[in-house]
Design a protein around this motif. Sequence first.
Motif, short mmCIF file in Angstrom:
data_model
loop_
_atom_site.label_atom_id
_atom_site.label_comp_id
_atom_site.label_asym_id
_atom_site.label_seq_id
_atom_site.Cartn_x
_atom_site.Cartn_y
_atom_site.Cartn_z
N UNK A 121 0.83 -1.21 0.00
CA UNK A 121 0.00 0.00 0.00
C UNK A 121 0.86 1.26 0.00
N UNK A 122 2.10 1.15 0.50
CA UNK A 122 2.97 2.32 0.60
C UNK A 122 4.39 2.08 0.12
N UNK A 123 4.77 0.83 -0.12
CA UNK A 123 6.13 0.53 -0.54
C UNK A 123 6.11 -0.25 -1.85
N UNK A 124 6.71 0.32 -2.86
CA UNK A 124 6.68 -0.29 -4.19
C UNK A 124 7.33 -1.68 -4.19
N UNK A 125 8.34 -1.89 -3.39
CA UNK A 125 9.07 -3.15 -3.39
C UNK A 125 8.48 -4.20 -2.44
N UNK A 126 7.46 -3.84 -1.72
CA UNK A 126 6.89 -4.79 -0.75
C UNK A 126 6.18 -5.94 -1.46
N UNK A 127 6.46 -7.18 -1.07
CA UNK A 127 5.77 -8.32 -1.69
C UNK A 127 4.33 -8.40 -1.21
N UNK A 128 3.46 -8.81 -2.10
CA UNK A 128 2.05 -9.00 -1.76
C UNK A 128 1.89 -10.45 -1.31
N UNK A 129 2.02 -10.68 -0.01
CA UNK A 129 2.11 -12.05 0.46
C UNK A 129 1.63 -12.19 1.90
N UNK A 130 1.48 -13.44 2.29
CA UNK A 130 1.33 -13.82 3.69
C UNK A 130 2.61 -14.55 4.07
N UNK A 131 3.19 -14.17 5.20
CA UNK A 131 4.41 -14.83 5.67
C UNK A 131 4.08 -15.78 6.82
N UNK A 132 5.00 -16.69 7.11
CA UNK A 132 4.81 -17.63 8.20
C UNK A 132 6.11 -17.80 8.97
N UNK A 133 6.00 -17.93 10.28
CA UNK A 133 7.13 -18.18 11.15
C UNK A 133 6.84 -19.42 12.02
N UNK A 134 7.87 -20.08 12.47
CA UNK A 134 7.76 -21.11 13.50
C UNK A 134 7.85 -20.44 14.86
N UNK A 135 7.04 -20.91 15.81
CA UNK A 135 7.19 -20.46 17.19
C UNK A 135 8.29 -21.28 17.86
N UNK A 136 9.04 -20.66 18.73
CA UNK A 136 10.04 -21.39 19.49
C UNK A 136 9.34 -22.32 20.48
N UNK A 137 10.08 -23.24 21.07
CA UNK A 137 9.50 -24.27 21.94
C UNK A 137 8.73 -23.67 23.12
N UNK A 138 9.17 -22.51 23.61
CA UNK A 138 8.47 -21.89 24.74
C UNK A 138 7.27 -21.06 24.30
N UNK A 139 7.03 -20.95 22.97
CA UNK A 139 5.88 -20.23 22.47
C UNK A 139 5.96 -18.73 22.62
N UNK A 140 7.17 -18.19 22.81
CA UNK A 140 7.30 -16.77 23.08
C UNK A 140 8.04 -15.99 22.00
N UNK A 141 8.67 -16.70 21.07
CA UNK A 141 9.45 -16.02 20.04
C UNK A 141 9.23 -16.67 18.69
N UNK A 142 9.77 -16.05 17.65
CA UNK A 142 9.60 -16.54 16.28
C UNK A 142 10.96 -16.87 15.66
N UNK A 143 10.94 -17.80 14.71
CA UNK A 143 12.15 -18.12 13.94
C UNK A 143 11.73 -18.64 12.57
N UNK A 144 12.67 -18.68 11.65
CA UNK A 144 12.48 -19.26 10.32
C UNK A 144 11.37 -18.58 9.53
N UNK A 145 11.35 -17.25 9.51
CA UNK A 145 10.35 -16.54 8.74
C UNK A 145 10.53 -16.75 7.24
N UNK A 146 9.42 -16.98 6.54
CA UNK A 146 9.47 -17.18 5.10
C UNK A 146 8.11 -16.85 4.49
N UNK A 147 8.07 -16.78 3.17
CA UNK A 147 6.82 -16.52 2.47
C UNK A 147 5.94 -17.77 2.52
N UNK A 148 4.67 -17.60 2.85
CA UNK A 148 3.71 -18.70 2.86
C UNK A 148 2.97 -18.79 1.54
#
Length: 341
Positions: free
Chosen positions: A228-255
């Motif tokens: 909506x405001x950045x020409x280079x922004x991908x039009x996507x949904x991303x996904x991350x894994x939650x860490x084992x304690x459920x408090x942080x994110x890792x391995x972000x990628x395009x879904x």
Amino acid sequence: MTRRTLLGGLSAGAALAQTSNRDWSGKVPQRYPDPAIVEVDKRFKKYKLGNSVIERLATGFRWAEGPAWSATGRYLVFSDIPNDRQIRWSEDDGHISVIRKPAGYSNGNTFDWEGRFISCEHGNRRVVRYEHNGGLTVLADKFNGKPFNAPNDAVVHPDGGIWFTDPGYGSLMHYEGTKGDLLLKEAVYRLDPKSGQLQMVTDEIFKPNGLCFSPDYKKLYIADTGASHHEKAPREIKVWDLTADGKSLRNGKSFCSMGGGMADGIRADIDGNVWAGAGWVGDGYDGVQVFAPNGDLIGKILLPEICANLAFGGLKRNRLFMCGSQSLYSVYVETQGAHFC
């Protein structure tokens, strides 16, 4: 040919005439199957009811957003952002009422595990909780001493943690909030329920918007509306894994890619499919797009308006409520929302 196959076998080509030109008053019956419920991939067939049609439940809003289902009250709450109010739709008789005005130009809403109502306020740049006694608690209004941009959408983890996005749309204009500078990088946050500690979990996204957990709470999906405001922004949904304690994110990628449009609010069903409110393209695109767990587009629910956000609700969580810009819609589907709200 089975009854389900017969009812679901209408071609997608008939769908376009069923959006803009359709009589949405409810006075003219819609023939089954509804051609605006489109099977893109055979995997969508099991979720599509041949004798359920899209219904317009109410209209007359300016930008309907943030639907949240109350299982105990059997009602849906959603925001009408430019009108600075929150609306309730009652399941028993379809009654529409204003439950809160002003509402801080609220956008996304949800309920926590104790049934308390949580709201993201554009105008006040904060996340609040409405208590059972009628009081209001400010959960978060700044990070590192700086006010948020304009919190957008929120979800609650079983551990009580509140996750929310802060893209800043409500501060970019007076129409949906209060215009002002964005003092923080657009990001996603987690509020710890016990300590009250606020942590930024990711800023690896242009403008994080709608978000939802996978059914097992091991993944977090986030819609990026940065285009909506950045020409280079991908039009996507991303996904991350939650860490084992459920408090942080890792391995972000395009879904998944949203093609020429954008996803806004998103929800997961019990099978791990992601249902995305979509728009900014027109007939044949605007409405809801459904993605399989591997990111493939498998189905569409076409609306005559952009779909800003959606939520599963009803007695069996098999009724999909869709905030379509100026209107509220619903349709029954043969699946259930993965979570209570």
